[in-house]
Design a protein around this motif. Structure first.
Motif, PDB file in Angstrom:
ATOM      1  N   HIS B 295       0.817  -1.204   0.000  1.00  0.00           N
ATOM      2  CA  HIS B 295       0.000   0.000   0.000  1.00  0.00           C
ATOM      3  C   HIS B 295       0.851   1.254   0.000  1.00  0.00           C
ATOM      4  CE1 HIS B 295      -3.262   2.621  -0.227  1.00  0.00           C
ATOM      5  NE2 HIS B 295      -2.551   3.364   0.574  1.00  0.00           N
ATOM      6  N   HIS B 344      -7.123  -2.471   3.729  1.00  0.00           N
ATOM      7  CA  HIS B 344      -8.258  -2.334   2.817  1.00  0.00           C
ATOM      8  C   HIS B 344      -8.159  -3.274   1.616  1.00  0.00           C
ATOM      9  CE1 HIS B 344      -5.993   1.295   0.934  1.00  0.00           C
ATOM     10  NE2 HIS B 344      -5.730   0.222   0.221  1.00  0.00           N
ATOM     11  N   HIS B 345      -7.025  -3.923   1.463  1.00  0.00           N
ATOM     12  CA  HIS B 345      -6.939  -4.923   0.403  1.00  0.00           C
ATOM     13  C   HIS B 345      -7.441  -6.276   0.874  1.00  0.00           C
ATOM     14  CE1 HIS B 345      -4.605  -2.304  -2.254  1.00  0.00           C
ATOM     15  NE2 HIS B 345      -4.106  -1.832  -1.137  1.00  0.00           N
TER      16      HIS B 345
HETATM   17 CU   LIG Z   1      -4.017   0.217  -0.947  1.00  0.00          CU
END
Ligand SMILES: [Cu+2]
Ligand code: HEA
Ligand code: HEA
Ligand code: CUA
Lengths: 307, 612, 269
Positions: B295, B344-345
């Motif tokens: 990220h 969030h993945h």
């Molecule tokens: Cu991300």
């Protein structure tokens, strides 16, 4: 750019921090190293907390708390010597610096020696990731695999094939028959053992079953002592594989860092009597690095040996 | 419209010839050497990555072909590459195609073109240093790319399929070779290559941080640094602290594959009808470690472009950047927040639902600094004086495309919605808008803008405009419909979505997208030709063709060894365009000393203004 | 040129908005209406975000178009010399912050309802109807014998099926999701349900198919070369038909090939 470079009033400031680039670079590099080991330590904690259990019996895992503790002491002492060495470098007392760097170097070697001894214990008992049986059945299968490998190596199967072939000379045939005869007994025993495990005649799911298997393996080993000396005692260690994975990962990468440190110091020592102040920064930066390696060990030791 | 700004060009020419460098291709000529000169290394990176862009794009076209015309023999190359399958792409090869497409694009194009190419070329020039802090390390960081490229190359030939787990390489698929027959050595090579790229970037980032902290020219205070430099600095911090985690995880995965450890392999899996696995590891651990790096990595892939666009946009608008300080703070905020949103993945991975809520909130809040930046760019254009040259066009495209990509991020950040759109083409749309739409357009504008500094010539405007026009249309034609595919529920990484009746009717749309992708691909050939031909044929320019303020424009084009013929001193911020202090010109270089202005100058009232 | 490029930058967002507007009519939109209450809530949230985002998108693009038009004027005025505006910065920080916070908080309930254990529908959670085990490249389904509970450990009388999951319609049901090998993901587009099957874990998943019917079940996590072909169906049946179906499954499974009259002992085998 006609009027660009007219004389400038008093802006001849030095920008940035009052330390040399090399030292700043080393600090930043150590920052990345911290994250590197944090990843390992964090993974270890996650894996350990997420596992339903963890082998902590040092008898079983061959963790040597005493030697690990000694190693902690060795590293701390060596860190202290580096500090003295660097101080002597700044005071231009290069002989003293060399003396203490040598001491550091030797202590580094001692650390690796002790480490090697610990590793030897684990290799000797085959406490290696991916090879540790975690239940009785796997233990039995492991013994079978090891015995099979030995049997394979004797080449008895090939001899049989050769014997069966039509164009084998009588002399060769006699020779082979003799060889097969000496092996036949061993083969029968191994096959018997294998059959007992594979068909689960020991009833391995029970404690007594395991003991039966153990007993039978011992018998086999006493009967053929020189052939089976490399067969490990199939010690069941529940969660042993993940334990061994973590142990070797963390101590292994730490050991690599120690070796790099030794190389850094080795390069200084190679200067011999030619050591001069151009090496001061080098010694300081390698010293920083060495403190870091020491610090990592201070985290690893309790995490791996004590908890 | 062949010159961007005729008055400026003319103004500059009158001074330029005095320092006209003898050899405009001096930098290019040393690209095959182990040079430690940051400019040469920058250009080495730039050319390598532009070529890799073509490779990555060609792989993408393979992907697109299969999606538009599944199982049909590929024209031209199909018979050659996939001869074994009668020219059609087998599902194993499809997996390899998108895996390698993503890997090449991310690890060999976007990250090295931003940090490697522009970071190297620009940092010393823009802060007024003669080189990087550690030139040798810098050289190594370029040459470490090659083992990586080699390993990625080898992974194509790993036997029967290539790396088969996507660029995210989730275990157990990636950890047990038997799970993806044919991926055996390919996956190992792949992991090894990622490690090499990691080492390369790590060396780079330590170098950049040291250089930026310690080697600024006199007067170049932190708050006078161009936003490009701020962006590179923050990116380097992200790299330095996030990348080691991926490297560590990579080692663990390699160990799982090769020496029998089980960090990511739980016990008792029956893979490909083999014996149950021995283990005790956790596959989700990899996802956490991977995204903890990847990220922040998506911002590594964006921030430098944001910084460069801020510089080119301010110059093209002849206006100070709007809200310099908010720009800096929001980049810092993006970086800081970037470390706490990785989950969030993994919304659908079955992690603790409370974590899901936390990650959702932090993810949605990361839109805030992005919003501030977007509005500040528009503020910069507002009241400016711009011309639609190639640089401006690409800058504006950067902003509009980033807004699309960012806004689609909001859908995915909302966990309940993400339950549905996760792993559909909606995600694919999102990241192509930010990665291609934002970053690459930013990079294009940077290429056109700094090209004269590299080679002493401009790139061709007409070709540049065509390239922009076709790329922009092609990109939107390819990537916008992906949103709709995602909403329609088409999962990503499918070799043949039309096997599922409810997706059958989407084939024509996919064919349209493929055609758009081909248009976009063709446009990149224009870029490449323009780039190389302009080295010989481009219009010659002097030191400062755009009338820009940065220190780099006071050096010769291309700068000689050691960069500056007069050691630069910095007197003000980099964005004093159209300053009332200078009535004649609409720019005021950072190196020019002006006697202290009278107190009534409007610049003094403003907190973001020149002299701090 | 000025007109062309400003038009260009206005034109494409307009096309984008129009494309979204006509998409449902062209069948480029959700695969049918959401077939479950949670799916409808997800759709509603989607639309809410869509409206906010569309408004932001149009506003940003329109303002940018206008700004570009003004900035590219060919008069001789110099650019407006300004380093920013404190009030504007505050406004465009606070307003989006409010909107974003609202979006975040507004989502919580649905997520909590779907995933937090204490909020699972109690009836469904008490009696999971099946265990779904993903493997390369199929879905294996294990039902408990009628009138018994589903155990984590396979039982002697469990019923097995492949790629066809029967569920009762009109009420929430729970399944246990597992994988035998690598990671997969249980995705029913029309019910808007997705959950990864993680190696080494058994994950409870609940969903509801309001209406009887067939729903596609596919795999949404890359699991190898055959990822795209893990095609299966969830078949929702009215309650009685569902039980009848399970009975039928049981009979089929325990049927040993000998007609029942000839050998009636097989019932208690
Ligand atoms: Cu991300
Ligand atoms: C450059 C790269 C980049 C950037 C900048 C971003 C930016 C963002 N990304 Fe993206 N992302 C990727 C690259 C990137 N992403 C990639 C590669 C993946 C997929 C990986 C894979 O699985 O293979 C991914 C996946 C991804 C996911 C996982 C989806 C899934 O797999 O299910 C999520 C979920 O939250 C997400 C969210 C966001 C958000 C909220 C932002 C925000 O930072 C965006 C903020 C910007 C804006 C919002 C626009 C401007 C703001 C305004 C105009 C203000 C007003 C707005 C409002 C009031 C709403 N991204
Ligand atoms: C920076 C990153 C980046 C960039 C620039 C691109 C660019 C493109 N991408 Fe990529 N893509 C990713 C990052 C990127 N992508 C990632 C991370 C994934 C996820 C992978 C995964 O799931 O693991 C992905 C996945 C992905 C998919 C989904 C595959 C799937 O899930 O099944 C698709 C499908 O259409 C696609 C298409 C494209 C296209 C058409 C382009 C185009 O923009 C490309 C345009 C450029 C060209 C076409 C070059 C043209 C050159 C030539 C034609 C000349 C050839 C000549 C020589 C070789 C000398 N990409
Ligand atoms: Cu199973 Cu993808």
């Amino acid at each position: 750019m006609s009027h660009s470079h007219s004389p400038a009033p008093a802006s001849n400031l030095k920008m940035g921090l009052p330390i040399p680039n090399s030292k700043l670079g080393m600090w930043l590099f150590l920052g990345t190293e911290i994250m590197f080991f944090t990843a390992f330590i964090g993974s270890y904690i996650v894996l350990r907390l997420g596992s339903q259990g963890w082998p902590t019996d040092t008898e079983v895992t061959h963790i040597k708390v005493f030697w690990g503790g000694l190693n902690t002491f060795v590293l701390i002492l060596s860190s202290y010597f580096v500090v003295i060495a660097h101080e002597s470098m700044s005071l231009k007392d290069f002989d003293k610096a060399r003396k203490f760097l040598t001491l550091t170097f030797v202590l580094g070697i001692v650390f690796m020696g002790i480490k090697g001894y610990e590793y030897y214990g684990k290799f000797d008992h085959d406490i290696l990731p991916g090879r540790i049986p975690e239940n009785n059945r796997q233990a039995g299968m492991k013994a079978v695999r090891e015995l099979d490998a030995i049997l394979d190596k004797t080449g008895i199967a090939q001899m049989r094939i050769e014997l069966a072939s039509p164009d084998v000379t009588p002399e060769r045939s006699a020779e082979l028959n003799a060889a097969v005869a000496t092996l036949a007994d061993f083969e029968t025993d191994v096959k018997g053992f294998r059959k007992n495990v594979v068909e689960d005649r020991f009833d391995l799911n029970t404690k007594t079953g395991y003991e039966r298997m153990e007993h039978s393996l011992e018998e086999l080993k006493t009967k053929h002592p020189d052939r089976t000396s490399s067969v490990h005692h199939p010690q069941v260690i529940l969660y042993g594989n993940i334990f061994a994975s973590c142990y070797f990962l963390m101590t292994g990468f730490h050991a690599i860092h120690v070796i790099v440190g030794l190389i850094l110091f080795g390069l200084v020592l190679k200067q011999g009597a030619n050591l001069d102040e151009t090496w001061t920064d080098w010694v300081e930066n390698s010293g920083l690095y060495w403190h870091f390696v020491d610090l990592v060990w201070i985290f690893l030791f309790p995490l791996l040996y004590i908890v | 419209m062949s010159t961007a700004n005729p008055e400026i060009g003319a103004h500059d020419h009158s001074h330029a010839h005095a320092h006209d460098p003898e050899d405009r291709l001096a930098l290019l000529k040393s690209i095959f050497s182990f040079s430690t000169d940051h400019k040469v290394i920058g250009i080495q990176f730039l050319i390598t990555t532009l070529l890799m862009l073509m490779v990555g794009g060609a792989l993408a076209l393979g992907v697109r072909w299969q999606l538009a015309f599944p199982w049909e023999s590929m024209p031209l190359v199909g018979k050659l590459i996939f001869a074994r399958f009668g020219g059609q792409i087998s599902p194993e090869y499809y997996t390899m195609l998108f895996t390698m497409h993503a890997t090449v694009m991310i690890f060999l194009v976007i990250i090295p073109i931003l940090a490697g190419a522009f970071g190297n070329f620009l940092i010393p020039l823009m802060i007024g240093a003669d080189d990087m802090a550690f030139p040798t390390l810098n050289m190594l960081s370029y040459w470490f790319m090659w083992p990586a490229i080699l390993c990625f190359g080898l992974s194509f030939f790993g036997g029967g399929g290539g790396p088969a787990a996507g660029w995210t390489s989730y275990p157990v698929l990636s950890a047990v070779a038997a799970a993806a027959p044919g991926s055996g050595w390919a996956q190992n090579w792949w992991l090894l290559a990622v490690t090499f790229v990691g080492v390369s970037s790590m060396m780079g980032s330590v170098n950049y941080m040291t250089t930026i902290i310690n080697m600024r020219a006199p007067g170049m205070t932190l708050m006078r640094m161009p936003l490009t430099i701020w962006a590179m600095f923050i990116t380097a911090i992200l790299q330095a602290f996030a990348l080691p985690v991926l490297t560590a995880a990579g080692f663990m995965l390699v160990a799982d594959r090769m020496i029998g450890t089980c960090f990511f392999i739980p016990a008792g899996l029956i893979i490909n009808n083999a014996e149950p696995t021995i283990g005790g590891g956790q596959p989700l651990l990899w996802q956490h470690l991977f995204w903890f790096y990847s990220h922040p990595a998506v911002y590594i892939m964006l921030l430098p472009a944001m910084g460069m666009v801020s510089d080119t946009l301010a110059c093209m608008c002849r206006k100070p950047i709007f809200g310099y300080r908010p720009m800096v703070y929001s980049m810092a905020a993006i970086a800081g927040l970037g470390f706490i949103v990785w989950g969030h993945h993994m919304f659908t991975s079955g992690m603790n639902p409370m974590l899901g809520m936390t990650f959702m909130t932090s993810t949605i809040m990361i839109a805030l600094p992005s919003a501030v930046k977007t509005f500040n760019w528009i503020g910069t254009m507002w009241g400016g004086k711009l011309q639609f040259n190639t640089i401006t066009l690409n800058c504006v495209a950067f902003v509009t495309m980033f807004v699309v990509g960012g806004l689609s991020g909001i859908f995915m950040a909302a966990v309940p919605v993400d339950i549905y759109i996760h792993d559909t083409y909606f995600i694919v749309a999102h990241f192509h808008y930010v990665l291609f739409g934002a970053t690459l357009f930013g990079v294009f504008s940077a290429i056109y803008f700094w090209y004269p500094k590299m080679f002493g010539r401009k790139m061709n405007e007409t070709a540049g405009k065509w390239h922009f026009f076709l790329t922009f249309l092609g990109a939107n034609g390819t990537f916008f419909p992906m949103h709709l595919l995602g909403v329609a529920g088409m999962p990503r990484r499918y070799a043949d979505p039309y096997l599922h009746p409810y997706l059958e009717h989407l084939k024509p749309m996919n064919q349209f997208m493929t055609i758009s992708a081909i248009v976009m691909g063709a446009a990149q050939i224009i870029l490449l030709l323009n780039f190389f031909i302009s080295m010989k044929k481009g219009e010659k320019v002097g030191r400062n063709p755009w009338g820009a303020n940065g220190l780099e424009w006071s050096a010769p084009s291309p700068p000689g060894h050691g960069n500056f013929d007069v050691p630069p001193v910095c007197y003000r911020g980099p964005y004093e365009y159209s300053s009332p202090l200078d009535e004649e010109r609409d720019y005021l270089p950072q190196t020019e000393y002006l006697p202290p202005p009278e107190k009534k100058s409007p610049a003094d009232k403003d907190p973001g203004a020149s002299n701090h | 040129m000025r007109l062309f490029w400003v038009g260009f930058f206005i034109f494409w967002p307009a096309v984008a908005v129009i494309a979204c507007y006509i998409a449902p009519g062209m069948n480029w939109w959700f695969p049918g209406e959401a077939g479950s209450p949670i799916g409808r809530q997800i759709d509603d949230l989607f639309y809410m975000i869509l409206w906010i985002v569309t408004a932001v998108f149009i506003a940003v693009q329109a303002v940018m178009g206008y700004v570009l038009w003004r900035a590219s004027a060919t008069d001789n005025k110099r650019a407006f010399f300004s380093h920013g505006n404190h009030h504007l910065e505050v406004i465009w920080t606070i307003v989006p912050a409010g909107i974003l916070l609202f979006i975040a908080l507004y989502q919580m309930d649905v997520w909590a309802h779907y995933r937090i254990q204490s909020q699972y529908p109690t009836e469904a959670a008490k009696a999971p109807i099946a265990e779904v085990t993903a493997r390369q490249f199929e879905w294996r389904i294990r039902y408990p014998q009628p009138d018994t509970k589903l155990e984590i450990k396979p039982q002697k009388h469990d019923l097995y099926a492949v790629n066809e999951l029967f569920v009762p319609a009109g009420r929430p049901v729970m399944i246990y999701l597992r994988t035998e090998d690598v990671q997969h993901s249980f995705f029913i587009p029309r019910l808007r349900i997705k959950q990864d099957a993680v190696p080494g874990q058994v994950i409870p998943v609940w969903f509801e198919a309001t209406k009887p019917g067939e729903y596609e079940l596919l795999c949404a996590e890359l699991c190898g070369w055959g990822h795209y072909k893990m095609k299966a169906r969830v078949i929702a049946l009215p309650e009685e038909e569902y039980y009848a179906m399970i009975e039928k499954l049981e009979q089929a499974q325990s049927f040993d090939g000998v007609p029942a009259e000839a050998d009636d002992s097989n019932a208690d085998e």
